[in-house]
Motif scaffolding. Sequence first.
Motif, short mmCIF file in Angstrom:
data_model
loop_
_atom_site.label_atom_id
_atom_site.label_comp_id
_atom_site.label_asym_id
_atom_site.label_seq_id
_atom_site.Cartn_x
_atom_site.Cartn_y
_atom_site.Cartn_z
N GLY A 166 0.79 -1.23 0.00
CA GLY A 166 0.00 0.00 0.00
C GLY A 166 0.82 1.27 0.00
N ASP A 167 2.12 1.19 0.31
CA ASP A 167 2.98 2.37 0.30
C ASP A 167 3.24 2.84 -1.13
OD1 ASP A 167 3.20 2.23 3.05
OD2 ASP A 167 5.30 1.60 3.07
N GLU A 168 3.29 4.15 -1.31
CA GLU A 168 3.68 4.73 -2.60
C GLU A 168 5.19 4.92 -2.59
OE1 GLU A 168 1.53 8.15 -3.97
OE2 GLU A 168 -0.31 7.45 -3.04
N VAL A 169 5.83 4.55 -3.70
CA VAL A 169 7.28 4.73 -3.83
C VAL A 169 7.58 5.47 -5.13
CG1 VAL A 169 7.87 2.70 -2.47
CG2 VAL A 169 7.62 2.47 -4.92
N THR A 170 8.72 6.13 -5.14
CA THR A 170 9.15 6.84 -6.34
C THR A 170 10.45 6.22 -6.85
OG1 THR A 170 10.34 8.46 -4.99
CG2 THR A 170 8.10 9.03 -5.64
N GLU A 171 10.73 6.44 -8.10
CA GLU A 171 11.95 5.91 -8.70
C GLU A 171 13.17 6.37 -7.92
OE1 GLU A 171 14.29 5.79 -12.98
OE2 GLU A 171 12.33 6.74 -12.84
N GLY A 172 14.05 5.44 -7.59
CA GLY A 172 15.27 5.75 -6.85
C GLY A 172 15.11 5.71 -5.34
N GLU A 173 13.89 5.55 -4.85
CA GLU A 173 13.65 5.47 -3.41
C GLU A 173 14.16 4.14 -2.85
OE1 GLU A 173 9.88 5.42 -0.30
OE2 GLU A 173 9.60 6.27 -2.28
N GLU A 174 14.83 4.20 -1.72
CA GLU A 174 15.33 2.99 -1.07
C GLU A 174 14.14 2.22 -0.50
OE1 GLU A 174 19.09 2.06 1.76
OE2 GLU A 174 17.73 3.61 2.49
N VAL A 175 14.00 0.94 -0.89
CA VAL A 175 12.86 0.13 -0.45
C VAL A 175 13.27 -1.01 0.48
CG1 VAL A 175 11.42 0.72 -2.42
CG2 VAL A 175 12.91 -1.28 -2.56
N ALA A 176 14.54 -1.39 0.45
CA ALA A 176 15.01 -2.49 1.28
C ALA A 176 16.52 -2.40 1.45
CB ALA A 176 14.64 -3.83 0.67
N ILE A 177 17.02 -3.09 2.49
CA ILE A 177 18.47 -3.18 2.70
C ILE A 177 18.82 -4.66 2.83
CG2 ILE A 177 20.41 -2.56 4.18
CD1 ILE A 177 18.73 -0.13 5.10
#
Length: 69
Positions: free
Chosen positions: A19-30
Amino acid sequence: MQIICPMGGNMWKMLVKEGDEVTEGEEVAILESMKMEISIESEGDGVVKAVSVAEGDFVQEGDVILTLE
């Protein structure tokens, strides 16, 4: 769009949830691999449709981490 794991290792931290909105280049995981932390970034804009791995899971290169719509 699918976010793919770039190398094998342990999923150290998931930074987004369904459900989260993300943008290109955004860190999503490590990812933790060979005692290094590797940032995984979104390759495009979208909403997280599915999270395919949990923190602590071992993932291999090419595994799907997230699906965006």
